[in-house]
Write a protein that holds these residues in place. Structure first.
Motif, mmCIF file in Angstrom:
data_model
loop_
_atom_site.group_PDB
_atom_site.id
_atom_site.type_symbol
_atom_site.label_atom_id
_atom_site.label_comp_id
_atom_site.label_asym_id
_atom_site.label_seq_id
_atom_site.Cartn_x
_atom_site.Cartn_y
_atom_site.Cartn_z
ATOM 1 N N UNK A 68 35.098 40.584 43.653
ATOM 2 C CA UNK A 68 34.821 41.534 44.890
ATOM 3 C C UNK A 68 33.619 42.650 44.622
ATOM 4 N N UNK A 69 33.940 43.275 43.385
ATOM 5 C CA UNK A 69 33.078 44.501 43.200
ATOM 6 C C UNK A 69 31.477 43.828 42.784
ATOM 7 N N UNK A 70 31.736 42.755 42.144
ATOM 8 C CA UNK A 70 30.277 41.934 41.810
ATOM 9 C C UNK A 70 29.264 41.266 43.186
ATOM 10 N N UNK A 88 43.546 40.731 33.646
ATOM 11 C CA UNK A 88 44.787 40.209 34.362
ATOM 12 C C UNK A 88 43.961 39.284 35.637
ATOM 13 N N UNK A 89 44.704 38.550 36.082
ATOM 14 C CA UNK A 89 43.986 37.880 37.617
ATOM 15 C C UNK A 89 43.764 38.631 38.591
ATOM 16 N N UNK A 90 44.576 39.728 38.774
ATOM 17 C CA UNK A 90 44.267 40.705 39.841
ATOM 18 C C UNK A 90 42.915 41.741 39.689
ATOM 19 N N UNK A 91 42.703 41.800 38.252
ATOM 20 C CA UNK A 91 41.578 42.852 37.901
ATOM 21 C C UNK A 91 40.514 41.618 38.007
ATOM 22 N N UNK A 92 40.609 40.608 37.680
ATOM 23 C CA UNK A 92 39.367 39.507 37.898
ATOM 24 C C UNK A 92 39.024 39.348 39.361
ATOM 25 N N UNK A 93 40.017 39.536 40.088
ATOM 26 C CA UNK A 93 39.919 39.257 41.635
ATOM 27 C C UNK A 93 39.089 40.286 42.240
ATOM 28 N N UNK A 94 39.328 41.549 41.889
ATOM 29 C CA UNK A 94 38.802 42.857 42.194
ATOM 30 C C UNK A 94 37.334 43.151 41.505
ATOM 31 N N UNK A 95 37.256 42.427 40.421
ATOM 32 C CA UNK A 95 35.960 42.547 39.632
ATOM 33 C C UNK A 95 34.952 41.760 40.532
ATOM 34 N N UNK A 143 30.121 34.362 49.136
ATOM 35 C CA UNK A 143 29.261 34.823 48.331
ATOM 36 C C UNK A 143 29.349 34.521 46.795
ATOM 37 N N UNK A 144 30.481 33.518 46.674
ATOM 38 C CA UNK A 144 30.540 33.110 45.236
ATOM 39 C C UNK A 144 29.247 32.374 44.746
ATOM 40 N N UNK A 145 28.936 31.675 45.701
ATOM 41 C CA UNK A 145 27.479 30.838 45.317
ATOM 42 C C UNK A 145 26.650 31.513 44.783
ATOM 43 N N UNK A 146 26.346 32.922 45.133
ATOM 44 C CA UNK A 146 25.341 33.730 44.467
ATOM 45 C C UNK A 146 25.536 34.084 43.041
ATOM 46 N N UNK A 147 26.825 33.694 42.284
ATOM 47 C CA UNK A 147 27.080 34.132 41.030
ATOM 48 C C UNK A 147 26.299 33.127 39.997
ATOM 49 N N UNK A 148 26.403 33.548 39.045
ATOM 50 C CA UNK A 148 25.991 32.685 37.717
ATOM 51 C C UNK A 148 26.994 32.083 36.697
ATOM 52 N N UNK A 149 26.911 31.321 36.010
ATOM 53 C CA UNK A 149 27.640 30.884 34.861
ATOM 54 C C UNK A 149 28.228 31.927 34.132
ATOM 55 N N UNK A 150 27.115 32.774 33.698
ATOM 56 C CA UNK A 150 27.507 33.988 32.880
ATOM 57 C C UNK A 150 28.063 35.217 33.553
ATOM 58 N N UNK A 151 28.339 35.107 35.122
ATOM 59 C CA UNK A 151 29.070 35.976 35.731
ATOM 60 C C UNK A 151 30.363 35.526 35.732
ATOM 61 N N UNK A 152 30.804 34.241 35.651
ATOM 62 C CA UNK A 152 32.090 33.968 35.652
ATOM 63 C C UNK A 152 32.650 34.252 34.295
ATOM 64 N N UNK A 153 31.776 34.107 33.001
ATOM 65 C CA UNK A 153 32.285 34.684 31.957
ATOM 66 C C UNK A 153 32.848 35.826 31.836
#
Length: 348
Positions: A213-215, A204-211, A187-197
């Motif tokens: 999954x939450x997204x 941290x990378x761990x927080x980014x990982x969980x963010x 489902x990463x394909x559903x994100x936008x460029x702004x979501x990645x920003x």
């Protein structure tokens, strides 16, 4: 043509600084390649992960290849062949470096550079975008230029005009994000460029990982990778945006020789590379203060590179270098390795 002398006249201020620099860095000695390779090996062994290095002195043809003839993830160093490709098309009359592109919200890419702070609708000339991409490693600028050329057309041009580089396909920077995160969940394909920003703002990378999954509304049990490190590791295995350091070094040598661009564009690009703002903790940090170094760095999760041309203004002392590190854990370990390589080059 051989432009290693004539293009220097077009560098302006950058060359004036270069030619008046008091630091003199010796280049590779006529002998002792084995000893230098052993010292590079020692740097590699001190650093967690792997270290690859290619060094060449064009004046003598001496070269050192330490784990350099296999694919390395090149990160933002791919912005050099991109700049070359844009300038080549300008020389062919297909476009002008004065042409302008308008920044759209869809152009924003997480990472370095000032375009993230610019308002949509801001216009930039192609030369300005090249400068941001090279000097500041601005990924928004980079992706705008790749889209201008067309990704497939750009890759065809690199293969045709820079075959010595032996580079695998190059993608936009934002596509790297989509491809890597897809290894965690499709489902990463559903994100936008702004979501990645927004994800990049995690502490941290761990927080980014969980963010992430939450997204996408997924639980940890639905993830196909346990961390972003694992996800990016699988991405690197695809070979995208990768190539051998021997090939990249050969491309840099052709750029320095004036074989890829005309005198004017060679000088402009080399001047941009001398003004790079992202390399203060890598090879440059190990060189004597004031040593001329036209370079480009690249950084991604567990990947870092530093490539460039030391003393580009003096053919007798010019040294081509391409180095990358991987799987080092903490970036400071890679930076220490690059600095040690710089000191080693300064001692030869």
């Amino acid at each position: 043509m051989n432009g290693k002398w004539s293009w220097l006249t077009g560098l302006g201020v950058a060359t004036a600084i270069t030619l008046t620099a008091t630091a003199v860095m010796p280049v590779l000695a006529d002998s002792g390649d084995s000893a230098m390779r052993d010292q590079i090996k020692a740097i590699d062994e001190r650093m967690p992960g792997q270290f690859g290095v290619y060094i060449k002195r064009p004046a003598t043809g001496e070269a050192i290849d330490y784990q350099a003839d296999r694919d390395w993830y090149l990160a933002s160093t791919i912005k050099i062949p991109l700049a070359v490709a844009v300038m080549q098309r300008a020389e062919e009359g297909e476009l002008s470096l004065d042409d302008e592109l308008e920044l759209a919200e869809s152009d924003y890419v997480d990472g370095a550079g000032e375009l993230l702070a610019a308002e949509p609708g801001t216009r930039y000339s192609l030369e300005e975008l090249i400068g941001h991409s090279i000097r500041d490693s601005d990924s928004s600028s980079t992706d705008m230029l790749i889209r201008l050329l067309g990704e497939e057309s750009f890759n065809d041009q690199v293969s045709r005009e820079m075959p010595e580089a032996r580079m695998n396909p190059i993608t936009t920077i934002v596509q790297v994000r989509f491809d890597a995160y897809a290894n965690v969940h499709p489902d990463a394909e559903t994100l936008t460029n702004m979501d990645f920003i927004r994800l990049r703002s995690a502490a941290s990378l761990d927080e980014r990982y969980h963010a992430f999954l939450d997204k996408i509304g997924a639980g940890a049990s639905e993830a196909n990778a346990d961390s972003l490190e694992e996800a990016f590791g699988r991405y690197y295995e695809t070979g995208l945006n990768s190539g051998p350091l021997t090939g990249f070094g050969a491309m840099l040598e052709r750029l320095w020789e004036g074989e890829l661009l005309n005198e004017d564009h060679t000088g402009r690009l080399m001047a941009q590379m001398e003004q790079v703002t992202t390399g203060d903790r890598r090879i440059r940090a190990g060189l004597p203060d004031g040593t001329p170094y036209a370079q480009k760095t690249g950084t991604q999760i567990n990947r870092a590179c530093d490539v460039g041309i030391i003393h580009p203004e003096d053919p007798e002392r010019t040294t081509i270098v391409a180095a990358c590190a991987e799987d080092y854990g903490d970036l400071r370990h890679a930076e220490e390795a690059f600095q040690a390589l710089g000191r080693l080059l300064a001692e030869q």
